[in-house]
Design a protein around this motif. Sequence first.
Motif, PDB file in Angstrom:
ATOM      1  N   GLU A  83     -30.008  34.319 -27.095  1.00  0.00           N
ATOM      2  CA  GLU A  83     -28.821  35.022 -26.593  1.00  0.00           C
ATOM      3  C   GLU A  83     -28.744  35.015 -25.068  1.00  0.00           C
ATOM      4  N   ALA A  84     -29.895  34.967 -24.398  1.00  0.00           N
ATOM      5  CA  ALA A  84     -29.901  34.957 -22.937  1.00  0.00           C
ATOM      6  C   ALA A  84     -29.348  33.641 -22.388  1.00  0.00           C
ATOM      7  N   LYS A  85     -29.395  32.585 -23.198  1.00  0.00           N
ATOM      8  CA  LYS A  85     -28.935  31.261 -22.760  1.00  0.00           C
ATOM      9  C   LYS A  85     -27.793  30.797 -23.652  1.00  0.00           C
ATOM     10  N   ASP A  86     -26.760  31.599 -23.799  1.00  0.00           N
ATOM     11  CA  ASP A  86     -25.660  31.246 -24.692  1.00  0.00           C
ATOM     12  C   ASP A  86     -24.924  30.006 -24.229  1.00  0.00           C
ATOM     13  N   ALA A  87     -24.746  29.840 -22.937  1.00  0.00           N
ATOM     14  CA  ALA A  87     -24.048  28.668 -22.412  1.00  0.00           C
ATOM     15  C   ALA A  87     -25.055  27.553 -22.124  1.00  0.00           C
ATOM     16  N   PRO A  88     -24.806  26.346 -22.633  1.00  0.00           N
ATOM     17  CA  PRO A  88     -25.707  25.222 -22.360  1.00  0.00           C
ATOM     18  C   PRO A  88     -25.749  24.891 -20.872  1.00  0.00           C
ATOM     19  N   GLU A  89     -26.931  24.563 -20.387  1.00  0.00           N
ATOM     20  CA  GLU A  89     -27.091  24.237 -18.972  1.00  0.00           C
ATOM     21  C   GLU A  89     -26.353  22.942 -18.640  1.00  0.00           C
ATOM     22  N   GLY A  90     -25.708  22.920 -17.492  1.00  0.00           N
ATOM     23  CA  GLY A  90     -25.028  21.726 -17.019  1.00  0.00           C
ATOM     24  C   GLY A  90     -23.645  21.520 -17.609  1.00  0.00           C
ATOM     25  N   LEU A  91     -23.221  22.428 -18.481  1.00  0.00           N
ATOM     26  CA  LEU A  91     -21.895  22.310 -19.082  1.00  0.00           C
ATOM     27  C   LEU A  91     -21.013  23.458 -18.619  1.00  0.00           C
ATOM     28  N   THR A  92     -19.723  23.194 -18.555  1.00  0.00           N
ATOM     29  CA  THR A  92     -18.753  24.188 -18.120  1.00  0.00           C
ATOM     30  C   THR A  92     -17.949  24.673 -19.316  1.00  0.00           C
ATOM     31  N   ARG A  93     -17.847  25.995 -19.484  1.00  0.00           N
ATOM     32  CA  ARG A  93     -17.064  26.557 -20.586  1.00  0.00           C
ATOM     33  C   ARG A  93     -15.581  26.458 -20.249  1.00  0.00           C
ATOM     34  N   VAL A  94     -14.799  25.989 -21.230  1.00  0.00           N
ATOM     35  CA  VAL A  94     -13.346  25.916 -21.079  1.00  0.00           C
ATOM     36  C   VAL A  94     -12.707  26.594 -22.290  1.00  0.00           C
ATOM     37  N   SER A  95     -11.411  26.813 -22.220  1.00  0.00           N
ATOM     38  CA  SER A  95     -10.702  27.485 -23.307  1.00  0.00           C
ATOM     39  C   SER A  95     -10.644  26.589 -24.548  1.00  0.00           C
ATOM     40  N   ALA A  96     -10.310  27.205 -25.678  1.00  0.00           N
ATOM     41  CA  ALA A  96     -10.199  26.466 -26.936  1.00  0.00           C
ATOM     42  C   ALA A  96      -9.130  25.381 -26.831  1.00  0.00           C
ATOM     43  N   ALA A  97      -8.011  25.701 -26.219  1.00  0.00           N
ATOM     44  CA  ALA A  97      -6.925  24.724 -26.078  1.00  0.00           C
ATOM     45  C   ALA A  97      -7.364  23.536 -25.220  1.00  0.00           C
ATOM     46  N   GLU A  98      -8.078  23.808 -24.131  1.00  0.00           N
ATOM     47  CA  GLU A  98      -8.523  22.729 -23.241  1.00  0.00           C
ATOM     48  C   GLU A  98      -9.527  21.819 -23.936  1.00  0.00           C
ATOM     49  N   ILE A  99     -10.469  22.401 -24.689  1.00  0.00           N
ATOM     50  CA  ILE A  99     -11.489  21.568 -25.325  1.00  0.00           C
ATOM     51  C   ILE A  99     -10.887  20.764 -26.468  1.00  0.00           C
ATOM     52  N   LYS A 100      -9.892  21.320 -27.166  1.00  0.00           N
ATOM     53  CA  LYS A 100      -9.220  20.556 -28.224  1.00  0.00           C
ATOM     54  C   LYS A 100      -8.474  19.362 -27.633  1.00  0.00           C
ATOM     55  N   GLU A 101      -7.841  19.569 -26.483  1.00  0.00           N
ATOM     56  CA  GLU A 101      -7.119  18.479 -25.809  1.00  0.00           C
ATOM     57  C   GLU A 101      -8.108  17.410 -25.338  1.00  0.00           C
ATOM     58  N   ALA A 102      -9.247  17.838 -24.791  1.00  0.00           N
ATOM     59  CA  ALA A 102     -10.275  16.888 -24.344  1.00  0.00           C
ATOM     60  C   ALA A 102     -10.847  16.116 -25.529  1.00  0.00           C
ATOM     61  N   GLN A 103     -11.043  16.806 -26.653  1.00  0.00           N
ATOM     62  CA  GLN A 103     -11.569  16.156 -27.854  1.00  0.00           C
ATOM     63  C   GLN A 103     -10.573  15.118 -28.378  1.00  0.00           C
ATOM     64  N   LYS A 104      -9.295  15.461 -28.342  1.00  0.00           N
ATOM     65  CA  LYS A 104      -8.247  14.536 -28.783  1.00  0.00           C
ATOM     66  C   LYS A 104      -8.246  13.289 -27.901  1.00  0.00           C
ATOM     67  N   GLY A 105      -8.356  13.491 -26.586  1.00  0.00           N
ATOM     68  CA  GLY A 105      -8.411  12.360 -25.659  1.00  0.00           C
ATOM     69  C   GLY A 105      -9.626  11.486 -25.895  1.00  0.00           C
ATOM     70  N   GLU A 106     -10.773  12.106 -26.174  1.00  0.00           N
ATOM     71  CA  GLU A 106     -11.998  11.351 -26.441  1.00  0.00           C
ATOM     72  C   GLU A 106     -11.859  10.522 -27.718  1.00  0.00           C
ATOM     73  N   LYS A 107     -11.245  11.098 -28.751  1.00  0.00           N
ATOM     74  CA  LYS A 107     -11.042  10.361 -30.004  1.00  0.00           C
ATOM     75  C   LYS A 107     -10.122   9.164 -29.792  1.00  0.00           C
ATOM     76  N   GLU A 108      -9.054   9.357 -29.009  1.00  0.00           N
ATOM     77  CA  GLU A 108      -8.127   8.258 -28.722  1.00  0.00           C
ATOM     78  C   GLU A 108      -8.823   7.145 -27.946  1.00  0.00           C
ATOM     79  N   LEU A 109      -9.664   7.525 -26.989  1.00  0.00           N
ATOM     80  CA  LEU A 109     -10.407   6.542 -26.208  1.00  0.00           C
ATOM     81  C   LEU A 109     -11.370   5.752 -27.097  1.00  0.00           C
ATOM     82  N   ASN A 110     -12.081   6.449 -27.990  1.00  0.00           N
ATOM     83  CA  ASN A 110     -13.012   5.772 -28.898  1.00  0.00           C
ATOM     84  C   ASN A 110     -12.268   4.828 -29.848  1.00  0.00           C
ATOM     85  N   LYS A 111     -11.079   5.245 -30.292  1.00  0.00           N
ATOM     86  CA  LYS A 111     -10.270   4.393 -31.169  1.00  0.00           C
ATOM     87  C   LYS A 111      -9.841   3.137 -30.417  1.00  0.00           C
ATOM     88  N   LEU A 112      -9.429   3.304 -29.165  1.00  0.00           N
ATOM     89  CA  LEU A 112      -9.028   2.161 -28.339  1.00  0.00           C
ATOM     90  C   LEU A 112     -10.208   1.212 -28.122  1.00  0.00           C
TER      91      LEU A 112
END
Length: 126
Positions: A83-112
């Motif tokens: 619990e003391a280390k809930d956020a992974p080191e070296g990563l930045t927390r973003v909102s649910a909407a932002e991470i879903k958009e980033a995930q969508k972009g990553e999937k499109e890039l992998n498909k390409l």
Amino acid sequence: MASLQEVPLPGTALAEELDQRLLIVLRDGRKVLGTLRSFDQFANLVVEGAVERIIVGEQFGDIPMGLQIIRGENVVLLGRVDEAKDAPEGLTRVSAAEIKEAQKGEKELNKLKSTIRARMDFLDLD
């Protein structure tokens, strides 16, 4: 060789994890965080306050899922979360909407990328 008294009974390992906050890695690669409330002989899990943790690049976000039942056959790995280390080191927390958009972009890039590889398959680049 271990005696019978040293060998834990089936299912007792999960009993130690009851009411603990866990990270559960599923067979399809998704990661679920939540509190283990119950399990059965097939390692089906009842997880309360579950969130799906999505990591894209150096960003991560949690998508609330509420109370979840996870089939044991889909669980690859589970472990307690510090619990003391809930956020992974070296990563930045973003909102649910932002991470879903980033995930969508990553999937499109992998498909390409896979489309380009398939089109260039006739070249023997090995």
